[in-house]
Design an enzyme around this catalytic site. Structure first.
Site, PDB file in Angstrom:
ATOM      1  N   CYS A   2       0.806  -1.218   0.000  1.00 34.57           N
ATOM      2  CA  CYS A   2       0.000   0.000   0.000  1.00 34.57           C
ATOM      3  C   CYS A   2       0.842   1.271   0.000  1.00 34.57           C
ATOM      4  CB  CYS A   2      -0.888   0.044   1.223  1.00 34.57           C
ATOM      5  SG  CYS A   2      -2.015  -1.325   1.321  1.00 34.57           S
ATOM      6  N   ARG A  27       5.911  -0.180  -5.814  1.00 27.52           N
ATOM      7  CA  ARG A  27       5.771  -0.952  -4.587  1.00 27.52           C
ATOM      8  C   ARG A  27       4.881  -2.177  -4.765  1.00 27.52           C
ATOM      9  NH1 ARG A  27       6.732   2.834  -0.183  1.00 27.52           N
ATOM     10  NH2 ARG A  27       5.294   1.801   1.198  1.00 27.52           N
ATOM     11  N   TRP A  75      -2.620  -2.884  -1.739  1.00 25.10           N
ATOM     12  CA  TRP A  75      -2.106  -4.242  -1.926  1.00 25.10           C
ATOM     13  C   TRP A  75      -2.894  -5.095  -0.948  1.00 25.10           C
ATOM     14  CZ3 TRP A  75       0.650  -7.953   0.945  1.00 25.10           C
ATOM     15  CH2 TRP A  75       1.305  -8.932   0.197  1.00 25.10           C
ATOM     16  N   ASN A 100      -2.207   2.347   5.405  1.00 25.31           N
ATOM     17  CA  ASN A 100      -1.188   1.346   5.055  1.00 25.31           C
ATOM     18  C   ASN A 100      -0.874   0.612   6.345  1.00 25.31           C
ATOM     19  OD1 ASN A 100       1.064  -0.097   4.321  1.00 25.31           O
ATOM     20  ND2 ASN A 100       2.387   1.685   3.990  1.00 25.31           N
ATOM     21  N   GLY A 101      -0.904  -0.723   6.304  1.00 21.85           N
ATOM     22  CA  GLY A 101      -0.619  -1.499   7.506  1.00 21.85           C
ATOM     23  C   GLY A 101      -1.751  -2.460   7.795  1.00 21.85           C
ATOM     24  N   GLU A 484      19.092 -17.693  -4.549  1.00 21.64           N
ATOM     25  CA  GLU A 484      18.645 -16.441  -5.161  1.00 21.64           C
ATOM     26  C   GLU A 484      18.150 -16.703  -6.590  1.00 21.64           C
ATOM     27  OE1 GLU A 484      17.718 -13.674  -4.294  1.00 21.64           O
ATOM     28  OE2 GLU A 484      17.890 -12.396  -6.049  1.00 21.64           O
ATOM     29  N   LYS A 488      14.369 -15.897  -7.885  1.00 19.87           N
ATOM     30  CA  LYS A 488      14.092 -15.049  -9.053  1.00 19.87           C
ATOM     31  C   LYS A 488      13.148 -15.773 -10.003  1.00 19.87           C
ATOM     32  CE  LYS A 488      15.216 -11.542  -8.331  1.00 19.87           C
ATOM     33  NZ  LYS A 488      15.540 -11.602  -6.992  1.00 19.87           N
ATOM     34  N   GLU A 491       9.588 -16.024  -8.519  1.00 19.01           N
ATOM     35  CA  GLU A 491       8.951 -14.712  -8.384  1.00 19.01           C
ATOM     36  C   GLU A 491       8.341 -14.232  -9.694  1.00 19.01           C
ATOM     37  OE1 GLU A 491      11.035 -11.572  -5.398  1.00 19.01           O
ATOM     38  OE2 GLU A 491      12.335 -12.312  -6.981  1.00 19.01           O
ATOM     39  N   HIS A 507      20.231 -36.856  -0.464  1.00 24.90           N
ATOM     40  CA  HIS A 507      19.391 -36.990   0.729  1.00 24.90           C
ATOM     41  C   HIS A 507      17.948 -36.609   0.442  1.00 24.90           C
ATOM     42  CE1 HIS A 507      22.911 -37.866   3.085  1.00 24.90           C
ATOM     43  NE2 HIS A 507      23.509 -36.803   2.579  1.00 24.90           N
ATOM     44  N   LYS A 606       7.050  -4.610  -3.792  1.00 20.80           N
ATOM     45  CA  LYS A 606       8.458  -4.236  -3.727  1.00 20.80           C
ATOM     46  C   LYS A 606       8.877  -3.921  -2.304  1.00 20.80           C
ATOM     47  CE  LYS A 606      12.369  -3.026  -5.594  1.00 20.80           C
ATOM     48  NZ  LYS A 606      13.158  -4.148  -6.110  1.00 20.80           N
TER      49      LYS A 606
HETATM   50  C1  G6P Z   1      10.027  -7.950  -1.055  1.00 20.49           C
HETATM   51  C2  G6P Z   1      10.634  -7.679  -2.412  1.00 20.49           C
HETATM   52  C3  G6P Z   1      11.970  -8.385  -2.526  1.00 20.49           C
HETATM   53  C4  G6P Z   1      12.878  -7.978  -1.374  1.00 20.49           C
HETATM   54  C5  G6P Z   1      12.223  -8.199  -0.011  1.00 20.49           C
HETATM   55  C6  G6P Z   1      13.016  -7.560   1.109  1.00 20.49           C
HETATM   56  O1  G6P Z   1       9.683  -9.287  -0.935  1.00 20.49           O
HETATM   57  O2  G6P Z   1       9.774  -8.124  -3.429  1.00 20.49           O
HETATM   58  O3  G6P Z   1      12.578  -8.039  -3.752  1.00 20.49           O
HETATM   59  O4  G6P Z   1      14.059  -8.722  -1.438  1.00 20.49           O
HETATM   60  O5  G6P Z   1      10.933  -7.584  -0.003  1.00 20.49           O
HETATM   61  O6  G6P Z   1      13.025  -6.177   0.918  1.00 20.49           O
HETATM   62  P1  G6P Z   1      14.139  -5.181   1.432  1.00 20.49           P
HETATM   63  O7  G6P Z   1      13.696  -3.846   0.951  1.00 20.49           O
HETATM   64  O8  G6P Z   1      14.121  -5.283   2.934  1.00 20.49           O
HETATM   65  O9  G6P Z   1      15.437  -5.603   0.862  1.00 20.49           O
END
Ligand code: G6P
Length: 611
Positions: A2, A27, A75, A100-101, A484, A488, A491, A507, A606
């Site tokens: 949000c 965001r 959101w 927001n929250g 990672e 990716k 996501e 295992h 984001k």
């Molecule tokens: C969200 C974003 C990720 C990010 C994570 C942590 O999930 O989509 O891309 O890695 O938050 O965010 P930060 O701003 O704390 O790195």
């Protein structure tokens, strides 16, 4: 997640609010809305599901005009993405609220309000706030008192923007847990979830603290603290560059940001390296003296930032011999942690606003269990930076794609700077620091050479389009790189992917190996290469198909079961940073081929400002 934008001005505010919402689009959100108080002192509201552009279209057809207004990108947390759940929420056409929250006790408040006769039109937790305010206005309280009485009953985290026909020239803003910034213009005042939202109209900002309550008009900006004492918060001039939304030659921000990595790394290193040492680039008083005392390190982060922490722990223990633990913030914040002596508490965050990471920092500060806190962050002036004793900034520039790329690799770069500074502070291993400095200097050019493999990786990605699962393998500090890579892929392409340390294959995951599930491995020529090669043979022997990013010197042969992208010979220390890049490109092209919304993947945000 949000986003809030609000304004009280001597000119119509709709355009300003809409522009602010556009700037918060990065965001992640699913609907948007705006409410203003018009010349007849009535609230006018427009909401739309989907993009801010859809809201803009509606406003184009039926403009709303007013000098005081609030707006929001939602959101979904409580209630599906739908127009009736989009903010602003109204009560009796006399109060409008954006939030927001999460209001944790909304159920109880809702029942009480329903008993008083309030009809709810949404499934959101937010709607209790607006009706509660209205219920106090009904008792003839002033707007300020009505909002105060309301927030006293709220449990959870929130940032609120409130307007009312009762006091049509006032905007009220409250911050408790979720980010909120006040922007100061000439005879006009703004609120926003971050400074980006307001950069078009001002560069002067007041960063609110938890519990702050603001009463804003064109002439007056009164900020009260959690005890409702009038306070003077410092006004800061933002140095954040107003980012361009120009994609240039790229189709997506993610692709652009992957290609910006050499420049972002260069900018992050700028002015920080000498021939044999790293300049003291951590902000905060007495930092080198504190680093000299550090005997343990705890890293806490979420998502991609957590993976950067995992890689750093390998480096930290290898190079400094200082014990280093890493944990996701949502776990760390809620468990009893055995104290470690002279612990440096490092938070890693691109945004500096991630709710769980902030809460973990708050927890250790309250427990007084640490030597000092250090935030590694891409956003100066963020909550995390302001709450930490020390900060070490990355200079990745704004990252718009939800999937983090350049923020991650620049985090790894500054984590190496931190390690070098720890060594320097302790007067140890000058040769090791020299090695770090030399390797980091080579990094931008090496990454350029990897980016040249773009079309080769694109070809490889074509083979992933119809896949449902993928397994990523790595060993040592390449295991978190594999994690990672898997993150990716899931996501942005929605392919289920997981990562394993290659030695763990037998295992469990070996049972999954068949000709269908691609197995991706990162294979630099380190001391673990022969071990990894044996693991890959185990996959091959069971009919698995391998996609390798491998150092030529590792001498792995390609065939119909083994697809290889050759990687240059690079120093071990920077290999995790370099090997991350082709995995980013692989996910990117897979998502493009699948036709997903690469920069705004479904359900993700984001900046995760709620728990
Ligand atoms: C969200 C974003 C990720 C990010 C994570 C942590 O999930 O989509 O891309 O890695 O938050 O965010 P930060 O701003 O704390 O790195």
């Amino acid at each position: 997640m949000c986003g809030i934008v609000g304004a009280v001005a001597q000119r119509p505010v709709s355009e300003i609010l809409l522009e602010g919402l556009h700037r918060l689009e990065y965001r992640g959100y699913d609907s948007a809305g705006i409410a203003v108080i018009n010349a007849e002192k009535k609230i006018e509201r427009v909401r739309a599901v989907g993009r801010v552009a859809a809201l803009a279209e509606k406003l184009n057809e039926a403009p709303v005009v007013g000098f005081v207004g609030i707006s929001h990108t939602r959101w979904a947390t409580h209630g599906e993405p739908a127009e009736r759940n989009a903010h602003p929420h109204l009560s009796q056409q006399r109060v409008a609220v954006v939030h927001n929250g999460i209001i944790e006790n909304h159920q109880l408040l809702r029942e009480n309000l329903q008993q008083k006769g309030y009809q709810f039109t949404s499934d959101t937790d937010t709607e209790v706030v607006v009706h509660l305010i209205d219920s106090y206005l009904e008792q003839s309280l002033s707007l300020v008192d009505a909002v105060r009485k309301t927030v006293a009953q709220l449990e959870g985290a929130y940032a609120l923007g409130v307007i009312s026909t009762e006091e049509p020239d006032t905007l009220i803003a409250v911050r408790q847990g979720s980010p909120l910034v006040v922007g100061l213009g000439l005879g006009e005042t703004f609120i926003g979830s971050d400074v980006q939202a307001m950069l078009r109209v001002t560069r002067q900002f007041v960063y609110l603290e938890n519990g702050d309550f603001c009463v804003l008009t064109c002439e007056q900006r009164c900020i009260y603290d959690k005890d409702f004492q009038l306070v003077e918060r410092p006004v800061k001039e933002s140095t954040v560059g107003s980012f361009s939304s120009d994609l240039g030659q790229y189709s997506h921000y993610m692709h652009k940001e992957i290609f910006e990595q050499p420049i972002a790394i260069q900018a992050t290193l700028e002015g920080r390296l000498e021939a044999h040492k790293v300049k003291p680039c951590i902000r905060g008083e007495g930092v080198m003296e504190t680093l000299a005392e550090v005997e343990s390190v705890q890293i806490v982060a979420c998502g991609t930032s957590y993976h950067a922490g995992l890689i750093a722990a390998y480096w930290m223990e290898e190079l400094t011999n200082i014990p280093c633990r890493v944990e996701v913030a949502s776990e760390y914040r809620y468990r009893r942690c055995a104290p470690h002596k002279n612990m440096l508490f490092v938070t890693l965050s691109q945004s500096g606003e991630t709710a769980d990471t902030l809460a973990a920092l708050e927890k250790v500060k309250q427990e007084k269990s640490i030597l000092a806190s250090l935030s590694i962050c891409n956003v100066d002036e963020s909550s995390l930076v302001r709450e930490s004793d020390f900060s070490l900034l990355t200079a990745a520039g704004p990252e718009i794609g939800v999937a983090s790329t350049k923020a991650f690799t620049t985090q790894l770069v500054v984590l190496q700077l931190l390690i070098a500074l720890l060594l320097q502070a302790k007067g140890e291993a000058e040769s090791m620091v020299t090695q770090i400095v030399e390797d980091l200097k080579k990094l931008p050019i090496i990454i350029e050479s990897i980016l040249e493999k773009d079309s080769q990786i694109k070809q490889m990605a074509e083979q992933f389009i119809d896949k449902n699962n993928a397994l990523f393998l790595g060993r040592g500090d390449q295991y978190p790189v594999a994690m990672e890579g898997a993150l990716k892929l899931k996501e942005i392409s929605y392919i289920h992917a997981e990562a394993y340390p290659a030695g763990e294959l037998k295992h469990g995951p070996l049972a999954l190996v068949d000709g269908e599930m691609p197995i991706i491995a990162v294979a630099p020529n380190t001391h673990l290469i022969e071990k990894l090669k044996s693991n890959l043979e185990e996959v091959r022997a069971r009919g698995g198909v391998l996609y390798l990013f491998a150092d030529q010197a590792a001498e792995i042969q390609a065939d119909e079961q083994v697809h290889i992208i050759n990687m240059p010979n690079i120093p071990d220390l920077i290999a995790p940073i370099v090997y991350t890049v082709p995995l980013q490109l692989l996910s990117y092209y897979t998502a493009v081929f699948k036709g997903t919304d690469v920069d705004k993947p479904r359900n993700l945000a984001k900046s995760v400002t709620v728990e």
